[in-house]
Structures are given as structure tokens and as C-alpha cells.
Design a protein around this motif. Structure first.
Motif, PDB file in Angstrom:
ATOM      1  N   HIS A 138       0.879  -1.159   0.000  1.00 42.20           N
ATOM      2  CA  HIS A 138       0.000   0.000   0.000  1.00 42.20           C
ATOM      3  C   HIS A 138       0.924   1.218   0.000  1.00 42.20           C
ATOM      4  CE1 HIS A 138      -3.989   1.700   0.892  1.00 42.20           C
ATOM      5  NE2 HIS A 138      -3.288   2.685   1.411  1.00 42.20           N
ATOM      6  N   LYS A 143      -3.198   3.375  -6.319  1.00 37.65           N
ATOM      7  CA  LYS A 143      -4.218   2.400  -6.725  1.00 37.65           C
ATOM      8  C   LYS A 143      -4.745   2.645  -8.141  1.00 37.65           C
ATOM      9  CE  LYS A 143      -8.553   4.191  -4.723  1.00 37.65           C
ATOM     10  NZ  LYS A 143      -8.643   5.265  -5.703  1.00 37.65           N
ATOM     11  N   GLU A 153      -3.755  -3.040   4.593  1.00 37.12           N
ATOM     12  CA  GLU A 153      -4.588  -1.972   4.047  1.00 37.12           C
ATOM     13  C   GLU A 153      -5.264  -2.441   2.768  1.00 37.12           C
ATOM     14  OE1 GLU A 153      -2.508   2.085   4.696  1.00 37.12           O
ATOM     15  OE2 GLU A 153      -0.918   0.596   4.797  1.00 37.12           O
ATOM     16  N   GLU A 154      -6.195  -1.609   2.287  1.00 40.14           N
ATOM     17  CA  GLU A 154      -7.051  -2.001   1.166  1.00 40.14           C
ATOM     18  C   GLU A 154      -6.239  -2.458  -0.059  1.00 40.14           C
ATOM     19  OE1 GLU A 154      -9.263   1.262  -0.379  1.00 40.14           O
ATOM     20  OE2 GLU A 154      -9.811   0.052  -2.134  1.00 40.14           O
ATOM     21  N   GLN A 155      -5.248  -1.636  -0.411  1.00 42.16           N
ATOM     22  CA  GLN A 155      -4.465  -1.948  -1.601  1.00 42.16           C
ATOM     23  C   GLN A 155      -3.672  -3.255  -1.440  1.00 42.16           C
ATOM     24  OE1 GLN A 155      -4.910  -0.667  -4.293  1.00 42.16           O
ATOM     25  NE2 GLN A 155      -3.094  -0.875  -5.563  1.00 42.16           N
ATOM     26  N   GLU A 186      -4.693  -5.865   0.124  1.00 42.91           N
ATOM     27  CA  GLU A 186      -5.601  -6.996  -0.112  1.00 42.91           C
ATOM     28  C   GLU A 186      -5.778  -7.245  -1.604  1.00 42.91           C
ATOM     29  OE1 GLU A 186      -9.232  -7.392   2.307  1.00 42.91           O
ATOM     30  OE2 GLU A 186      -8.450  -5.744   3.502  1.00 42.91           O
ATOM     31  N   ARG A 187      -5.930  -6.152  -2.369  1.00 41.25           N
ATOM     32  CA  ARG A 187      -6.138  -6.307  -3.810  1.00 41.25           C
ATOM     33  C   ARG A 187      -4.908  -6.909  -4.480  1.00 41.25           C
ATOM     34  NH1 ARG A 187      -9.338  -1.407  -6.534  1.00 41.25           N
ATOM     35  NH2 ARG A 187      -9.117  -2.842  -8.251  1.00 41.25           N
ATOM     36  N   LYS A 208      -7.015 -11.477   6.529  1.00 39.49           N
ATOM     37  CA  LYS A 208      -7.350 -10.591   5.414  1.00 39.49           C
ATOM     38  C   LYS A 208      -6.687 -10.990   4.110  1.00 39.49           C
ATOM     39  CE  LYS A 208      -8.686  -6.377   7.732  1.00 39.49           C
ATOM     40  NZ  LYS A 208      -8.251  -5.014   8.068  1.00 39.49           N
TER      41      LYS A 208
END
Ligand code: G4P
Length: 533
Positions: free
Chosen positions: A18, A90, A117-119, A121-122, A158
Motif C-alpha cells: 500500500h 491504486k 490496508e485495502e491496496q 488486499e487487492r 485478510k
């Protein structure tokens, strides 16, 4: 050296994280260890950071966002490491996804304060699609971060991968004293000294030895003993096979900015990370040890030097030996090409090479013959798989603002979309051009680059599209009917495939019901659909 030895000598990987977790910092430290940069004392200074070897596009410098993907090769302990940089932002996720097709493993950085963090996970989802082996580096241990056991739990939950710590922190934040290397029972003491490469290593053969108490104090020594007992109880032994199968991620702790924990990471990385692996093609799997050369283009970078309109296609060598000035088969064009100036990259430095081997990433000067996904071989007609275009998430119509420059605009948008900055869809009947991206930022980048590199002024107008769907069918009649019925929202992608622009999930659902024989694909590589859905 024979081909087999060349392959064994190489490790090709990317660092993913991230934004702000420390990718740039860790990259620089690795380059430092690898001798690719020689500025031990100055690495932390802003000057070096702002001209970081990984930043090689002007726009990137202006924005301070890692836009381009670059390649850095360096040698460490007789191992040739090819590090592929990925943009952290992102909005450039697709660029990162493509780069991940060209690596054999990744190092994933986690900020110990922020956790997963979100990124992150992607990115991990993309690694899972291809079972890419992952090493986790938990960074910023000098800050008041979260409890190490909690972080490991969060990683498993996660990122949906089993983890196994290979090093362990002694405290965190202000009280951070160093790390215990679980694999050889030695302790690295943290001095908070960010200019030295070497750290103070205390080797203990028995964790109950009083040397440990003398070095880190009785309280912390006892806490470490408890933690280690717990770790051995909770986690299975580290299995290199599970790691290489992408089922288990070894975890290291450290502080990149303080050069701490980086050495162990690199040492262990070259020991366990996989050597260049084979790749699937549309007809068969190619093994790196095959004599015949094969490779694919995963990235195109235009106008590296704005004074010369040069384009560089980044090619990953998959098998055999690439040779300078030898004719190779460009499979999509069925045409032979030879390359007189192939280059490799050490940060910003490019050097001409005569040979390249599996795992290497080379730059080929290109005058417009390459697209992302193109395959080069010694004659065989195979195409490497796994570099699809995903359906973009944001769509806008491209409007020319300077009628005198329409040619430049046309050329610029084709070249930029060849690079994979965004996707271009052209309406079949009206020639209306729609640009699809993963994020808003790309529109700004395109606008800026069109103006500065091609002298073309443009604007983007919002357009309400929900999804781009590539369409195929065994029922030709029904497909034709559908194309005719939806002709206003029927576009062509760069390879002249029909793409239906659905304005909402609801419309898409209705069309799927009404035209039951038409298949709606959400990536352009239909055969890979399953893997990416
Ligand atoms: P990125 O490429 O993943 O976006 O992250 P980058 O390396 O730029 O690091 C983001 C910030 O985190 C930087 O601070 C960097 O110095 C800091 N950082 C990296 N590793 C560590 C660490 O181990 N401990 C601590 N405390 N900080 C770390 P910045 O303020 O944005 O930049 P700068 O002014 O320090 O250069």
C-alpha cells in the motif's frame, strides 16, 4: 555458464505494498546492499529519495507518485536479482497486475502501524490468482505499531494465506531492541543507526543463555523466550515447498529506513525465492530450460526521453537465450524482427546487452510494433497467457480541444493506450472515443502527457458506463442481432474485438437474459476468464 546455471543464478521479483508502507525505502536499501547505488550515508536524504532510481518519468517526479514501472538489476552474493518496481498508487493497479505476470515471487510490505490496508488486499488477490510466492516484510518497527501476533492474525485473515514468522521483534516502537532470527537463533540488536549497513549481531546458541539477558535486559529476554515458545506452538515448521506453491508466506520484521532487518530479508530471499519459472501459453507450458528462446512484452514505456520519441517494450525472457541481432518471430504480426540495441536496466542506467536469459527483463526499442502481451519466439506460434485487460472502472469520452492537432491527438492516444496507461474503445459507427481507466488520476496523466509529449489539447467528458463487456457466442446469428440491437453502445477495443458498454448492472442482467447464447466477458482474455472471475 550454461543455460541451467544462468537460470539458477537469477531471481526476478517485485515489491508490492500500500502507498507509504516503505516500498521506495526498501528498494533503495536493497539496491544499496546490491551495490547498485553507493550512497550508504546519503540514502535517507531527500535528494537521493527524490531522484530515486525507480522514478523515471517526469510526471512521476512532478506528482511524487510512482507512475511508471521500472526494472532494476543488481547482483548480490553471486545471485542476479531483477527487481521490478510497481506503482503504489491504486489508480495504476493494472500496471502493477501486469508487472506481476513477469515476476516469480514478491515481497509484500506491511506498515506495522496500519496493518493490512485495502491496496494490500487487492494486490494479494492478484498474487493468489497465479500462486505467486510471497514473503512479508513488516516495516517501521521503530514506530509504535501493533502487536506482532495480532499483525500475523490479521495477515492470515485478510490476505487469506498461512503465515510463518522467520524473524521476531524484541519490543516495538520506542522500546524496539532488535530482532531474533528464528531460523538460526541469533539476535540483531537495533542501534537506531540508519547510515550503517552492518548491524550488531549477537549469536546465541541457546535462547536460555544469559548473554541474551545481558544484551537486551532480563524482562525483554524473558518476553522473547515466551514469544518464541508460543510461535513454535502455534505455527508449523517453515516449509519451502508450501512457500513456493504460494500457500505459505514467511514473515520478517524490520525497519527499512533504519536499514534494519533488510540484510536478513535479502539473505533469506536469495536462499528461498524461486528461480525463474515456466509460463503457460495458449497451447502448452513453456519451461525456462528449453533451448529455444521465448519471451513476452508486459509493459511499454513511451517517450522515456522526450527529445527522442523512443518507446521501450519491456520483455520478460521465459526460455532459452535472447541474442542481440538475431531474428525472432513476432507471433501476432507473423514477422521477423532483430534488435540491435537491447538494454537492461540498473536503475536509470541502461546498458546494451548481447544476451539475456530466463528471468531477465530487457528493454527493446520499438517504433510501434509491440503491444502488451506480444510474444517473441524462434519460430513457434504460441502466445503467452495471463496478461488480460480488465474491464475499466471509470469511463470518459475523449474530446479534442484543438482541431489543428487532431492527428497528434489520434497518434498520442493510440500510443498511450498501447502502453497500457488506459484502454481505448472506439464506437463502431461514429468513431467516438471512450477511454476507460482504473482511476481518475489516469485521466490527468493522459491529458498532461498528450499536451506535453504530443502537443495535443484534450478534455474528458463524463459518460455513464458501468462495465465494458467483451462479447462472444457460438450462436453467430444471435451475436449479430445483439450487436445490431445495441449498436449505439457497441465499441471496438484495440484488437477490434466487440465490446458492449453496459450502462448499468441492471441493463447487463437484462441483456444476459435476453441474449442467452451471448457470453459477456469482463476481461479481454477470454480463456483466462475463470482464473480472474
Ligand atoms: P512507498 O514507496 O511505499 O510509498 O513508501 P516510502 O518508502 O516513500 O516511505 C513512506 C514514508 O515512510 C517515508 O517518510 C519513509 O521515510 C518512511 N519510512 C519507511 N520505512 C520506515 C521505517 O522503517 N520507519 C519509519 N519510522 N519510517 C519509515 P516520508 O516522511 O514520507 O518521507 P521522507 O521525508 O522521510 O523521505
Amino acid at each position: 555458464m550454461n543455460l541451467d546455471q544462468e537460470i539458477k543464478k537469477r531471481r526476478t521479483f517485485a515489491i508490492i505494498s500500500h502507498p507509504d508502507a516503505g516500498k521506495t525505502t526498501l528498494t533503495e536499501k536493497l539496491l544499496l546492499f546490491g551495490g547498485a547505488i553507493q550512497t550508504a550515508g546519503a540514502v535517507k536524504s531527500n535528494k537521493i529519495k527524490k531522484t530515486a532510481a525507480s522514478d523515471f518519468m517526469e510526471i512521476e517526479r512532478q506528482r511524487g507518485i510512482s507512475v511508471a514501472t521500472s526494472v532494476m538489476a543488481f547482483e548480490y552474493n553471486k545471485i542476479l536479482i531483477n527487481l521490478l518496481d510497481t506503482p503504489g498508487h491504486k489508480d495504476f493497479a493494472e500496471d502493477t497486475y501486469r508487472t506481476l505476470t513477469a515476476v516469480d515471487s514478491v515481497i509484500l510490505i506491511i506498515d506495522c502501524v496500519k496493518g493490512v490496508e485495502e491496496q494490500t488486499e487487492r494486490l494479494m488477490e492478484v498474487c493468489r490468482m497465479r500462486d505467486t510466492p510471497v514473503i512479508v516484510f513488516i516495516n517501521k518497527m521503530d514506530l509504535e505499531g501493533r502487536d506482532a501476533f495480532d499483525l500475523l492474525d490479521e495477515l492470515e485473515e485478510k490476505l487469506k494465506i498461512k503465515v510463518r514468522p522467520l524473524s521476531w521483534p524484541i519490543n516495538i516502537g520506542g522500546g524496539f531492541k532488535g530482532i531474533y532470527k528464528l531460523y538460526d537463533q541469533s539476535v540483531n540488536l537495533f542501534e537506531g543507526n540508519n547510515t550503517e549497513i552492518e548491524t550488531d549481531v549477537v549469536t546465541i546458541t541457546d535462547i536460555n543463555d544469559s548473554i541474551l539477558d545481558q544484551n537486551i535486559g532480563e524482562k525483554d529476554a524473558n518476553k522473547l523466550r515466551e514469544d518464541v515458545e508460543l510461535i513454535e506452538g502455534i505455527y508449523d515448521e517453515f516449509s519451502i515447498t508450501d512457500y513456493r506453491n504460494g500457500e505459505l508466506a514467511p514473515v520478517f520484521f524490520g525497519s527499512a529506513v533504519n536499514n534494519f532487518g533488510v540484510n536478513e530479508l535479502l539473505d533469506k530471499f536469495i536462499e528461498i525465492a524461486p528461480t525463474p519459472a515456466g509460463r503457460p501459453t495458449d497451447t502448452r507450458d513453456v519451461e525456462p530450460t528449453e533451448d529455444q528462446f521465448t519471451g513476452f512484452v508486459f509493459k511499454i514505456h513511451a517517450n522515456v526521453d522526450p527529445r527522442h520519441r523512443d518507446r521501450i517494450a519491456f520483455l520478460r525472457v521465459c526460455s532459452g537465450t535472447f541474442e542481440r541481432n538475431k531474428f525472432f518471430n513476432h507471433v501476432r504480426l507473423s514477422k521477423k524482427f532483430k534488435f540491435s540495441n537491447p538494454v537492461n536496466f540498473v536503475g536509470q542506467r541502461k546498458s546494451i546487452i548481447n544476451h539475456a536469459f530466463p528471468g531477465d527483463v530487457i528493454g527493446l526499442y520499438d517504433t510501434g510494433n509491440f503491444k502488451i502481451g506480444d510474444t517473441l519466439t524462434e519460430g513457434e506460434n504460441i502466445m503467452f497467457k495471463g496478461i488480460p485487460s480488465f474491464s475499466p472502472e471509470t469511463f470518459k469520452e475523449l474530446v479534442n480541444r484543438d482541431p489543428m492537432k487532431s492527428k497528434q491527438l489520434e497518434k498520442g492516444i493510440v500510443q498511450l493506450t498501447d502502453e497500457g496507461v488506459a484502454q481505448l474503445f472506439v464506437q463502431d459507427l461514429s468513431n467516438r472515443k471512450v477511454i476507460g481507466t482504473v482511476g481518475e488520476l489516469q485521466f490527468e496523466v493522459i491529458k498532461h502527457r498528450l499536451l506535453h509529449e504530443y502537443g495535443a489539447a484534450c478534455e474528458f467528458q463524463p459518460i455513464k458506463f458501468h462495465k465494458a463487456c467483451w462479447i462472444t457466442s457460438d450462436n453467430e446469428k444471435q451475436l449479430e442481432e445483439f450487436i445490431k440491437y445495441k449498436s449505439i453502445v457497441m465499441y471496438l477495443d484495440k484488437d477490434k474485438n466487440f465490446v458492449f458498454m453496459a450502462d448499468s448492472a441492471w441493463t447487463l442482467k437484462i441483456m444476459q437474459e435476453k441474449y442467452a447464447d451471448v457470453v459477456f466477458h469482463f476481461t479481454s482474455e477470454f480463456k483466462m476468464e475463470k482464473a480472474f472471475s
